[in-house]
Scaffold this active site. Structure first.
Site, PDB file in Angstrom:
ATOM      1  N   LYS A 184       0.841  -1.202   0.000  1.00  0.00           N
ATOM      2  CA  LYS A 184       0.000   0.000   0.000  1.00  0.00           C
ATOM      3  C   LYS A 184       0.879   1.256   0.000  1.00  0.00           C
ATOM      4  O   LYS A 184       2.098   1.161   0.097  1.00  0.00           O
ATOM      5  CB  LYS A 184      -0.933  -0.012   1.208  1.00  0.00           C
ATOM      6  CG  LYS A 184      -1.466  -1.383   1.597  1.00  0.00           C
ATOM      7  CD  LYS A 184      -2.368  -2.035   0.565  1.00  0.00           C
ATOM      8  CE  LYS A 184      -2.898  -3.365   1.102  1.00  0.00           C
ATOM      9  NZ  LYS A 184      -3.676  -4.148   0.177  1.00  0.00           N
TER      10      LYS A 184
HETATM   11  C1  LIG Z   1      -4.278  -5.403   1.200  1.00  0.00           C
HETATM   12  C2  LIG Z   1      -5.736  -5.530   1.364  1.00  0.00           C
HETATM   13  C3  LIG Z   1      -6.302  -6.085   2.522  1.00  0.00           C
HETATM   14  C4  LIG Z   1      -5.464  -6.729   3.598  1.00  0.00           C
HETATM   15  O1  LIG Z   1      -4.615  -5.839   4.247  1.00  0.00           O
HETATM   16  P1  LIG Z   1      -3.584  -6.426   5.324  1.00  0.00           P
HETATM   17  O2  LIG Z   1      -3.133  -5.193   6.067  1.00  0.00           O
HETATM   18  O3  LIG Z   1      -2.480  -7.071   4.568  1.00  0.00           O
HETATM   19  O4  LIG Z   1      -4.319  -7.357   6.198  1.00  0.00           O
HETATM   20  C5  LIG Z   1      -7.669  -6.108   2.651  1.00  0.00           C
HETATM   21  N1  LIG Z   1      -8.465  -5.610   1.693  1.00  0.00           N
HETATM   22  C6  LIG Z   1      -7.969  -5.079   0.560  1.00  0.00           C
HETATM   23  C7  LIG Z   1      -8.899  -4.526  -0.468  1.00  0.00           C
HETATM   24  C8  LIG Z   1      -6.588  -5.039   0.354  1.00  0.00           C
HETATM   25  O5  LIG Z   1      -6.102  -4.524  -0.785  1.00  0.00           O
END
Ligand SMILES: *Cc1c(COP(=O)(O)O)cnc(C)c1O
Length: 379
Positions: A184
């Site tokens: 992210k």
């Molecule tokens: C990356 C992501 C998650 C999970 O995030 P984590 O912090 O790795 O648990 C959940 N939903 C979406 C849409 C994502 O892109």
């Protein structure tokens, strides 16, 4: 042809983050403490939310959001299949049934219509995703779910720095979950945040992430009097560490700059890719702006090369692209789960790919990538 490999994403981590993590270690306070509290306040302010509750990941944040809404066995929760699998998994964690809604072709997001199409008398909540940073229509979906009397959890894992209706994407959300995974825009290694407007909800979330205790370990430690804690309900250890929060605070300071840079690089992609027949890059929706956490392109039938072959060609020439967003209903973990037609989801997951976009991407890299895509489009 460039010999260097172009990664799809690189986290922007500098000496400041290393220093901040080292300072946290040297302070002797490494578990959830003052840096987490500060990160929560500053993150909530940045995304326009009332309260932030830091957690160990967006996945655990989604789990707590559904616990908070009292969703459980026998309940249905509408989710897009077109999402990282954690969105659907969170529904199963509370024993409820995920019901897959289709998405809009341009945004990759659920809409009032696609949710309405699968809504039943057992629908307790909707988890809507700001997919790849592209905001869903917050005004429309919040109004519709309110009208139906069902909860709305916003999966904002990818949406830090995105806007809808001129405000941060999470502003005005009853409850939103965010991710700080390195894929992210801003990262704490692993980590997440739940933002809410209601102070009572924030207090319950703080309990839920910390074993159901009525006083946090940090507050107990800070007190000069002995504090006898009570455990009010069965809960979880989903805490973030102060080392992570120290990194997160530095990252938060970079967010606006990172978004501006990604949007400039995306604009350059749009120029370079314009005029390639059958190749449609993701764009801002009418009501908001994406942070371009993922820059995806959809290949239509006019495009001469199939998606998987495009990925293979790019890889052979040093470009690490990715398949488009996954679809949970096509994975073994969800095999046999009944669902209605999901034609747009299936098309997007089959025919789209995500191009490299990160702070170290150069104009030459983009020219190289666009050149390959132009060539593969017409052969
Ligand atoms: C990356 C992501 C998650 C999970 O995030 P984590 O912090 O790795 O648990 C959940 N939903 C979406 C849409 C994502 O892109």
């Amino acid at each position: 042809m460039s010999e260097r490999r172009i990664p799809v994403m690189i986290p922007m981590l500098g000496e400041e983050e290393a220093q901040a993590a080292a300072d946290a270690v040297r302070s002797g306070w490494v578990a959830q403490g003052p840096r987490v509290a500060r990160f929560e306040r500053e993150f909530a302010a940045t995304v326009g939310a009332g309260h932030g509750v830091a957690v160990s990941s967006c996945t655990t944040g989604l789990h707590l959001a559904l616990v908070l809404l009292d969703v459980g066995p026998g309940d249905e929760v509408i989710v897009p299949s077109l999402s990282f699998i954690a969105t659907a998994n969170a529904v199963r964690y509370v024993g409820a049934t995920p019901v897959f809604a289709d998405v809009d072709l341009a945004t990759g997001n659920v809409t009032v219509e696609t949710v309405e199409a699968v809504r039943t008398g057992r629908t307790r909540a909707v988890v809507a995703v700001h997919q790849g940073g592209v905001p869903f229509d917050t005004a429309a979906l919040r109004k519709a779910t309110d009208g139906w009397g069902v909860g709305l959890v916003e999966d904002a894992a990818c949406a830090a720095g995105s806007t809808a209706y001129g405000q941060p994407a999470g502003a005005g959300a009853a409850i939103a979950a965010w991710s700080f995974h390195p894929r992210k825009l801003i990262t704490t290694g692993e980590g997440g945040m739940v933002t809410v407007d209601d102070a009572g909800w924030a207090a319950r979330l703080r309990r839920l992430r910390e074993h159901g205790m009525n006083v946090s370990a940090a507050d107990r430690h800070a007190s000069s009097q002995p504090v006898l804690e009570a455990y009010l309900e069965t809960a979880y250890n989903y805490r973030m560490t102060d080392i992570q929060a120290a990194v997160g605070l530095v990252q938060l300071g970079r967010l606006a700059g990172l978004v501006a840079q990604r949007r400039a690089l995306a604009a350059r992609y749009h120029d370079l890719l314009a005029g390639i027949d059958g190749l449609v890059p993701v764009r801002d929706p009418a009501y908001g702006r994406t942070n371009y956490q993922s820059f995806w392109v959809l290949l239509n039938p006019e495009y001469a090369t199939g998606r998987d072959e495009v990925l293979a060609e790019l890889a052979a020439r040093g470009v690490s692209a990715r398949r488009g967003i996954m679809a949970a209903h096509l994975e073994p973990a969800y095999a046999g789960v009944p669902h209605g037609p999901l034609p747009v989801t299936e098309r997007l997951t089959r025919d789209s790919l995500i191009l490299p976009l990160h702070h170290a991407l150069t104009g030459d890299d983009q020219d190289h990538i666009a050149g390959i895509l132009r060539e593969l489009g017409r052969r």
